[in-house]
Every structure is written in structure tokens, then in C-alpha cells.
Design a protein around this motif. Sequence first.
Motif, PDB file in Angstrom:
ATOM      1  N   LYS A 161       0.871  -1.183   0.000  1.00 46.01           N
ATOM      2  CA  LYS A 161       0.000   0.000   0.000  1.00 46.01           C
ATOM      3  C   LYS A 161       0.896   1.218   0.000  1.00 46.01           C
ATOM      4  O   LYS A 161       1.845   1.281   0.782  1.00 46.01           O
ATOM      5  N   LYS A 163       0.906   5.543   0.129  1.00 44.57           N
ATOM      6  CA  LYS A 163       0.103   6.704   0.504  1.00 44.57           C
ATOM      7  C   LYS A 163       0.090   7.674  -0.667  1.00 44.57           C
ATOM      8  O   LYS A 163       1.124   7.890  -1.317  1.00 44.57           O
ATOM      9  N   ASP A 188      -3.689   4.650  -0.463  1.00 48.20           N
ATOM     10  CA  ASP A 188      -4.461   5.211   0.653  1.00 48.20           C
ATOM     11  C   ASP A 188      -4.299   6.731   0.659  1.00 48.20           C
ATOM     12  O   ASP A 188      -3.189   7.243   0.794  1.00 48.20           O
ATOM     13  N   ASN A 190      -6.067   8.887   2.762  1.00 47.69           N
ATOM     14  CA  ASN A 190      -6.389   9.516   4.059  1.00 47.69           C
ATOM     15  C   ASN A 190      -7.177  10.820   3.875  1.00 47.69           C
ATOM     16  O   ASN A 190      -6.819  11.861   4.440  1.00 47.69           O
ATOM     17  N   GLU A 213      -8.083   3.442  -0.825  1.00 50.90           N
ATOM     18  CA  GLU A 213      -8.540   3.587   0.559  1.00 50.90           C
ATOM     19  C   GLU A 213      -8.839   5.038   0.899  1.00 50.90           C
ATOM     20  O   GLU A 213      -8.027   5.924   0.646  1.00 50.90           O
ATOM     21  N   ASP A 238     -11.726   3.470   5.624  1.00 52.37           N
ATOM     22  CA  ASP A 238     -10.959   3.385   6.874  1.00 52.37           C
ATOM     23  C   ASP A 238     -11.593   4.391   7.847  1.00 52.37           C
ATOM     24  O   ASP A 238     -12.507   4.036   8.620  1.00 52.37           O
ATOM     25  N   GLU A 239     -11.176   5.655   7.784  1.00 46.74           N
ATOM     26  CA  GLU A 239     -11.645   6.688   8.716  1.00 46.74           C
ATOM     27  C   GLU A 239     -13.174   6.752   8.845  1.00 46.74           C
ATOM     28  O   GLU A 239     -13.693   7.005   9.946  1.00 46.74           O
ATOM     29  N   ASN A 260     -11.579  -1.637   5.960  1.00 47.45           N
ATOM     30  CA  ASN A 260     -10.392  -1.761   6.812  1.00 47.45           C
ATOM     31  C   ASN A 260     -10.897  -1.645   8.251  1.00 47.45           C
ATOM     32  O   ASN A 260     -11.505  -0.641   8.617  1.00 47.45           O
ATOM     33  N   LYS A 262      -9.888  -1.282  12.086  1.00 50.88           N
ATOM     34  CA  LYS A 262      -8.821  -0.992  13.054  1.00 50.88           C
ATOM     35  C   LYS A 262      -9.425  -1.098  14.439  1.00 50.88           C
ATOM     36  O   LYS A 262     -10.448  -0.471  14.725  1.00 50.88           O
TER      37      LYS A 262
HETATM   38 MG    MG Z   1      -5.937   4.261   6.000  1.00 50.42          MG
END
Ligand code: MG
Length: 368
Positions: A161, A163, A188, A190, A213, A238-239, A260, A262
Motif C-alpha cells: 500500500k 500513501k 491510501d 487519508n 482507501e 478506513d476513517e 479496513n 482498526k
Molecule cells: Mg488508511
Amino acid sequence: MKIDQITLREIHMPLVSPFETSFGTTTRRRILLVEVRGEGGFGWGEVTAGETPFYNEEDTDTAWHILREFAIPKILREPLASAAAAAGQFEQIRGHRMATGGLEAALWDWEARLAGRPLAVHIGGTHREIPCGVSIGIQPSVEDLLTKIRTEVAAGYQRVKIKIKPGWDVAVIERVREEFPALRLMADANSAYTLADRAHLKLLDRFYLMMMEQPLAHDDLLDHARLQQDLETPICLDESIRTLRDAEQAIEIGACRIINIKLGRVGGFTRARAIHDCCQAARVPVWCGGMLESGIGRAHNIALSTLPNFVLPGDVSASRRYWTQDVIRPEVEVTSQGTIRVPEGPGLGYEVLQERIEQLTARRETFA
Ligand code: MG
Ligand code: OSB
């Protein structure tokens, strides 16, 4: 279950190399560890909040505050039937899931150790070996990124992965694909983009990424659903997935095809398992994300990754990628096949190095 005491501590650990994302750079971690003692046993948890409130709303100090003033007093005050029941006791605390999740994870480790069972088995995990990927931060140059990828591919990791952010996306991925046409690759962001970038993000379709992502806002589902309509590339959230409801709604409106999970972001094992089960029922594959954890949080991630619907390689990788010396023994290692063998000892299954932790401690407080 009778708790005698809970110790909260902050440890400082420098990363072996800075980790850069679209929201900032981390060079040193300020990690909170939670140690629960009672019934002749102990358990460890890690709070995965970052040093800044840029990934989500929490940071190391808000987590300390919430644990000290609310979560720890509540757990010490009220009877606790089981680790599985702890999440219900935190229901009144809005948000701050990384804070309560760190304590919740310690309770699970404690309970598993008391039962003499590996934590993975205790939560209902089935995998004995988990597939591993790596997350590579934004680099000073594309050449630096390619060098890092070569190293990780040679080590055997099953997927890479990278960024991305505006200005570090299409051209970079094009170069990576030139050298690694068959690599299982993903990106990803973010939350670095908005729906206004949809034509630009659509350009990534030609690189057949495993997934993209969290391209859009950290608290958005609807725009992600609109973007997913346009894209061939699966979106992974994710977030945006903080709760079971987020996962249910994201799936219902088609905001993603992969999730994802977490442990900290969703507030511990009970909630992570509920999201896992919901995804499994909807045939949405999941994988375990990372937050630059010490060995303790890493061991929790390994246990979580053994649940049956964790079918894609996660961001759980070897200790040495992060630390010159970890806080557990043995350190987490990855096989040449790019897997981690799940430890078979009780609880986390790794020895927690109390003395090493003592050396790294910046503050501690014990509650009885
Ligand atoms: Mg992430
Ligand atoms: O978005 O997955 C993310 C690290 C810090 C904050 C957010 C993220 C990450 C990572 C690193 O990607 C995962 C890891 O190697 O622990």
C-alpha cells in the motif's frame, strides 16, 4: 471479574524512519499502554490515538484524559461480567473509541490469559497464519519509494500500500506499475480528495489497484457512494467506519466494497467483531489496518486478523519495520511467504518486556 488495579502509562518510541501521510509526518510515537491486574493475572492494551488529531479526533492527551476521568473509574466502579461486556459500559462515552478501545483490549488479554487461551482463539479466530502487507508512507522522491517497494517485495510481503495525495498520485503509481506490473498494489489517500477530484481519481482505474482507501472526507459516506459508482477500482473505507452503523450504512448505499477494520478506531474487540460479522454477512471482505503500534497493539492486531472474514492482507507487519527494539519478545516477524504465524501461548502470546517499557515511560498513573 474482579480488577485490583489499572496502570496507565505513556511511552515514547522513535520510529526507525519517519512516516508521512497526506495529513502529516510522524517521527516519534507517544503511545499509551494500559495494564490491568486482578484475579492473580494481568492483561495489556494499547491506545492507538496519534500525536495529533489529524487522522481522527483523538490524540494521546485526549485519550489519557478520557481514560483517567471516565473510562477507568467506570470500569473500577461497576461489576464486570466479562471482557465482552466492557464495550456496553463505555456506551455512554461518545467517540473517544481509541481511548476506551485500549482499555477494552487489555481486558480481553487479561481474560484470555486467565483462561489459559490464546487471545485469537478467545475472540473466536480461526486463522493460524495471517497474510501480511506493508503501508509505505510518502517518500522524498519516486526513486526512494521504488527502493522501499523493492525491499518489501524481496522480504515476501503479499501486497504493498502506498500513501497518495494531490501531487503524489497518478504519476507515482504509473512509475510503480512500470516496474511492478503484477504486484498487489493499493493506494491510501487519508481523505486528501473531494468529489470535485472524481475525474482525476478515475485516472487511477487503469492501474488495476486492489483498492483505493479513504479518498474522501473522514466523516463521509454519501460522496464515497457517488465516487464508487464512477470507479472500477473498489473503494475501501478506513476513517469513515467508526461504528457498526457506519459499516451497515456504507454497505447499504454502496460507499465501499472493502472495509479496513482498526481495533482502536472502532473501540475494541466487541465492536470490531460486530463490524466483522456484518461485513461477512454482506460478503464484504475486511482486513486489519495499523496505527504504527508497538508490539502490544501489533499482537492485538494479529489476534483480530484471525477472524474468518479477514481475507485480505492487512497492514500488520514486522516489528523491525518500525522499531530498533520492540516491547515484546519475540518481536513480530514475517515469514518469507509474507505471513505471520499466530502465537499459541495464552493471551497476546508474546512476552511483554516490563523493564524495557519502564525505560520508555514518560508518565504513569495507577488506579485501584
Ligand atoms: Mg488508511
Ligand atoms: O490510514 O492506514 C492509515 C498510519 C497512521 C495513521 C493512519 C494510517 C496509517 C498507516 C500505517 O497506513 C499502518 C501501519 O503500518 O501501522
